[in-house]
Design a protein around this motif. Structure first.
Motif, PDB file in Angstrom:
ATOM      1  N   PRO A   1       0.817  -1.209   0.000  1.00 28.61           N
ATOM      2  CA  PRO A   1       0.000   0.000   0.000  1.00 28.61           C
ATOM      3  C   PRO A   1       0.855   1.265   0.000  1.00 28.61           C
ATOM      4  O   PRO A   1       1.947   1.299   0.578  1.00 28.61           O
ATOM      5  CB  PRO A   1      -0.789  -0.116   1.305  1.00 28.61           C
ATOM      6  N   HIS A   2       0.344   2.301  -0.646  1.00 27.48           N
ATOM      7  CA  HIS A   2       0.994   3.619  -0.619  1.00 27.48           C
ATOM      8  C   HIS A   2      -0.088   4.682  -0.694  1.00 27.48           C
ATOM      9  O   HIS A   2      -0.908   4.665  -1.619  1.00 27.48           O
ATOM     10  CB  HIS A   2       1.973   3.785  -1.780  1.00 27.48           C
ATOM     11  N   MET A   3      -0.099   5.597   0.275  1.00 31.44           N
ATOM     12  CA  MET A   3      -1.145   6.601   0.349  1.00 31.44           C
ATOM     13  C   MET A   3      -0.680   7.931  -0.231  1.00 31.44           C
ATOM     14  O   MET A   3       0.432   8.389   0.024  1.00 31.44           O
ATOM     15  CB  MET A   3      -1.588   6.801   1.800  1.00 31.44           C
ATOM     16  N   LEU A   4      -1.585   8.563  -1.005  1.00 29.38           N
ATOM     17  CA  LEU A   4      -1.334   9.853  -1.619  1.00 29.38           C
ATOM     18  C   LEU A   4      -2.584  10.707  -1.440  1.00 29.38           C
ATOM     19  O   LEU A   4      -3.704  10.214  -1.593  1.00 29.38           O
ATOM     20  CB  LEU A   4      -1.028   9.678  -3.115  1.00 29.38           C
ATOM     21  N   LYS A   5      -2.399  11.984  -1.117  1.00 32.89           N
ATOM     22  CA  LYS A   5      -3.530  12.908  -1.016  1.00 32.89           C
ATOM     23  C   LYS A   5      -3.368  14.016  -2.042  1.00 32.89           C
ATOM     24  O   LYS A   5      -2.291  14.603  -2.174  1.00 32.89           O
ATOM     25  CB  LYS A   5      -3.620  13.512   0.390  1.00 32.89           C
ATOM     26  N   ARG A   6      -4.459  14.295  -2.765  1.00 30.41           N
ATOM     27  CA  ARG A   6      -4.429  15.349  -3.787  1.00 30.41           C
ATOM     28  C   ARG A   6      -5.816  15.977  -3.893  1.00 30.41           C
ATOM     29  O   ARG A   6      -6.797  15.263  -4.074  1.00 30.41           O
ATOM     30  CB  ARG A   6      -3.982  14.781  -5.142  1.00 30.41           C
ATOM     31  N   ASN A   7      -5.866  17.290  -3.786  1.00 37.16           N
ATOM     32  CA  ASN A   7      -7.119  18.035  -3.929  1.00 37.16           C
ATOM     33  C   ASN A   7      -8.242  17.478  -3.049  1.00 37.16           C
ATOM     34  O   ASN A   7      -9.387  17.332  -3.487  1.00 37.16           O
ATOM     35  CB  ASN A   7      -7.570  18.059  -5.396  1.00 37.16           C
ATOM     36  N   GLY A   8      -7.896  17.127  -1.826  1.00 41.56           N
ATOM     37  CA  GLY A   8      -8.888  16.657  -0.870  1.00 41.56           C
ATOM     38  C   GLY A   8      -9.284  15.205  -0.995  1.00 41.56           C
ATOM     39  O   GLY A   8     -10.104  14.715  -0.207  1.00 41.56           O
ATOM     40  N   LEU A   9      -8.727  14.496  -1.969  1.00 42.32           N
ATOM     41  CA  LEU A   9      -9.021  13.077  -2.153  1.00 42.32           C
ATOM     42  C   LEU A   9      -7.832  12.228  -1.702  1.00 42.32           C
ATOM     43  O   LEU A   9      -6.674  12.615  -1.881  1.00 42.32           O
ATOM     44  CB  LEU A   9      -9.346  12.764  -3.611  1.00 42.32           C
TER      45      LEU A   9
END
Length: 323
Positions: free
Chosen positions: A211-219
């Motif tokens: 798993p790898h988490m990324l946040k962009r523009n509130g998502l």
């Protein structure tokens, strides 16, 4: 009228500028693999203008991690670090001294934390510098997640994500025998090692490991690998949510990276994502062409882009033309 001498000087200067620009462009081309040697499961941080890539050393891990240091992804320096400690390697539930699949993050307290698989369990290390010296983050010298803690979950492939509000989360988990992958997640307290509540199973569709988490523009984009890491079925997929713990909607364009039709890229997976000058990049491993009883892998780098609706576009594994 321009004299012949002045014309020749102008021509010489123009030629030198052209050659200089050409040399710069040539230096800025980053092909795949990005570095010689066999590495897998990369994670990356940038500190004081320097990139640090931590990775499994193939075949399938060893007594230390691979660490590559670079400023431009053209020249790399190989470093040695002292983590994990002997205590971690000899843990009765670690299945030996094999160390692999690290995740490194710089916390709000300025320290660096490493979450790494030692055999079949997750250990945590802490350091004041990206290259160490590292020490066990837990004073009692026990694993953060023991190998036998959650039945049915292969406790490897940790990834730490720090949200914009400073809240840290830890994600990890795989399956056994290439089936039934599970993704576990938990909030971390400010010390970066204490669980804030009980870990929960947040497994998204078509998940196996990494798993790898990324946040962009509130998502929130939970990215991961699916298939078998030993063959061409291995691929990168993602799911989207409005919270870091789901629920998840399977991503459009899945899989976003898989074995290419011409087989120049085989079994891409276990990746990390970072930004540089406004551009997203994906760093991952692929299978090196070979005839061996085990799999050797190599590190690759490509651009990662989004459409106007926030969907991750399919990735073209061609390397970087300019970084």
């Amino acid at each position: 009228m321009i004299s012949i001498n002045i014309f020749n000087r102008i021509l010489t200067i123009t030629l030198l500028i052209t050659l200089s620009h050409s040399a710069f462009a040539q230096k800025a081309v980053i092909g795949n693999p990005i570095v010689k040697g066999y590495y897998a499961d990369p994670t990356i941080i940038k500190d004081k203008g320097v990139f640090y890539i931590y990775a499994t050393i193939d075949p399938w891990g060893g007594k230390e991690l691979g660490v590559l240091v670079t400023k431009d992804f053209v020249s790399f320096e190989t470093k040695h670090i002292n983590w994990p400690t002997k205590a971690a390697c000899t843990s009765p539930t670690s299945n030996g001294s094999m160390v692999w699949a690290p995740s490194v993050r710089k916390a709000a307290n300025g320290k660096f934390y490493m979450y790494v698989a030692v055999g079949s369990e997750i250990w945590a290390g802490v350091s004041d510098h990206p290259l160490g010296p590292w020490r066990n983050a837990k004073n009692d010298h026990t694993p953060l997640v023991a190998g036998n803690k959650y039945p049915g979950v292969h406790n490897i492939d940790a990834d730490c994500f720090i949200d914009q509000d400073g809240q840290a989360y830890l994600y990890w988990g795989s399956g056994f025998n290439w089936v039934n992958g599970h993704c576990m997640a938990v909030k971390l307290k400010k010390d970066m090692i204490t669980f804030d509540g009980e870990p929960i199973d947040i497994t998204p569709p078509h998940y196996f490991e990494a798993p790898h988490m990324l946040k962009r523009n509130g998502l929130y984009y939970l990215m991961y690998s699916y298939g078998k890491a030993i063959d061409a079925t291995y691929q990168i997929r993602y799911a989207v949510s409005k919270t870091p713990l789901g629920p998840w909607a399977e991503g459009e364009n899945d899989p976003i990276l898989s074995t290419s039709r011409d087989s120049t890229t085989v079994g891409p997976g276990h990746h990390t994502v970072f930004q540089q000058n406004g551009q997203y990049y994906i760093l991952y491993h692929r299978i090196h062409p070979q005839k061996r009883e085990y799999v050797l892998r190599e590190l690759c780098l490509d651009c990662m882009n989004f459409d106007s609706r926030g969907n991750i576009l399919k990735i073209r594994p061609n390397g970087i033309k300019r970084f």
